[in-house]
Design an enzyme around this catalytic site. Structure first.
Site: not given
Length: 369
Positions: A38, A136, A264, A313
């Protein structure tokens, strides 16, 4: 060292084969092997991984969603595929592609039987999941008789396997709880055989349980993370090889004076004249901000270079002041070293989250066995 061309995730099919054979050696003879592929084979490449595992002899594949299974069928994969989390609106497509649903609730069981009957199916293979403590997904053990009664009312489906999921098979402090789960599942399986006079495939072992509870292998084991080189234990990790190695290159090197800052919010300040390398990789690629500000680092010419400043990013920065390197040189984010388990731990997470989070925009490069 040759110059790198782009950011790539190298996928080593030889390492995959090594892991498959290593794990299979822990499994009793004649026990089937379900390979969990998966999430793009845990962030790698589900089609190429599936083809290699099919070649190696895996008995079953498992994915989370129907579309994952459809994609494998379209690529020519013929091995049986179980869908962990099927949804009713796609049942027709599931049957059309010969995919096999995990049925874990009254609603899902009822809806799938209705679809199978509508499409004129006979003994369509399904898998029944029981909740033995994970809490779950899965039928409660208290509902065994109700589930069995519902299964007995139709010939449209046939149970190919009964299974459950262990909550803490990697944690020896939870050994009593794990043994309790296994025992509960054995009782459910025995009741199924008594009710229907045949034994379906029985499976409860995940990667950790294959190593820690081999007596619970039953008739099939399910292996996910171990195939990709991670065993939830340092000693098991030593036996396995990471399949994926994430590499990039140095885009540019900035020369800073003492007191200058990086990125940043200026979170890194040079305490000496420094060389800062910029890499074309960021949180949009799966290397999240939590790894920035010297929480961890990467390898440049086999030397550790800390990640400095806030990860952006598409860009992150590393300190290469003490490393002889230049623009275009290759950088290893994780692989054999740094190991993804250690890299992830620096961000207070696990290897699963790191490797499955590598963006699909990162080029996958297949390394043949």
């Amino acid at each position: 060292m040759p110059k790198a061309q782009e950011t790539v995730l190298e996928i080593d099919l030889g390492a995959l084969a090594h892991n498959y054979k290593t794990i299979l050696s822990q499994v009793p003879e004649n026990v089937k092997f379900m390979a969990v592929i998966k999430a793009y084979a845990y962030g790698n490449d589900s089609i190429n991984i599936a083809r290699k595992l099919e070649e190696l002899g895996a008995d079953y594949f498992a994915v989370a969603y129907i579309q994952e299974g459809v994609r494998l069928r379209q690529a020519g994969i013929t091995t049986p595929i179980m869908i962990f989390h099927p949804q009713q609106e796609n049942f027709d497509q599931l049957i059309e592609n010969c995919l096999e649903p995990s049925l874990y609730s009254d609603r899902l069981l009822t809806d799938f039987i209705a679809t199978a009957e509508k499409l004129g199916q006979k003994d369509y293979p399904v898998h029944i999941k029981f909740n033995t403590g994970m809490n779950r997904l899965g039928f409660s053990p208290k509902k065994v008789e109700t589930v069995f009664e519902r299964l007995a009312t139709t010939s449209a489906i046939k149970v190919h396997s009964v299974f459950s999921h262990l909550a803490a098979s990697d944690d020896w402090q939870e050994r009593e709880f794990t043994l309790q789960q296994i025992n509960t599942f054995r009782k459910i399986a025995a009741r199924f055989v008594e009710e229907f006079s045949y034994e379906p495939i029985l499976h409860v072992c995940n990667t950790s349980a294959i190593f820690n509870y081999p007596e619970a292998a039953m008739s099939m084991v399910r292996c996910g993370i171990g195939l990709y080189g991670f065993g939830n234990d340092k000693e098991i990790d030593k036996k396995l090889k990471p399949v994926g190695t994430l590499k990039t290159l140095i885009s540019q090197i900035q020369h800073l004076e003492e007191g200058e800052t990086v990125g940043y919010n200026r979170t890194f300040k040079a305490t000496r004249p420094s060389r800062i390398a910029t890499l074309p990789l960021g949180y949009a690629d799966g290397i999240h901000r939590k790894y920035g500000n010297e929480k961890t680092g990467v390898l440049v010419h086999e030397q550790f270079a800390p990640i400095v400043g806030n990860i952006c990013m598409d860009i992150l920065m590393i300190d290469v002041t003490d490393i002889d390197c230049e623009e275009g040189d290759q950088v290893v984010i994780f692989g054999e070293q740094p190991h993804a388990t250690d890299f992830a731990a620096a961000g207070k997470t696990i290897s699963y989250e790191l490797i499955t989070g590598i963006s699909q925009r990162v080029t996958r490069r297949i390394i043949q066995a």
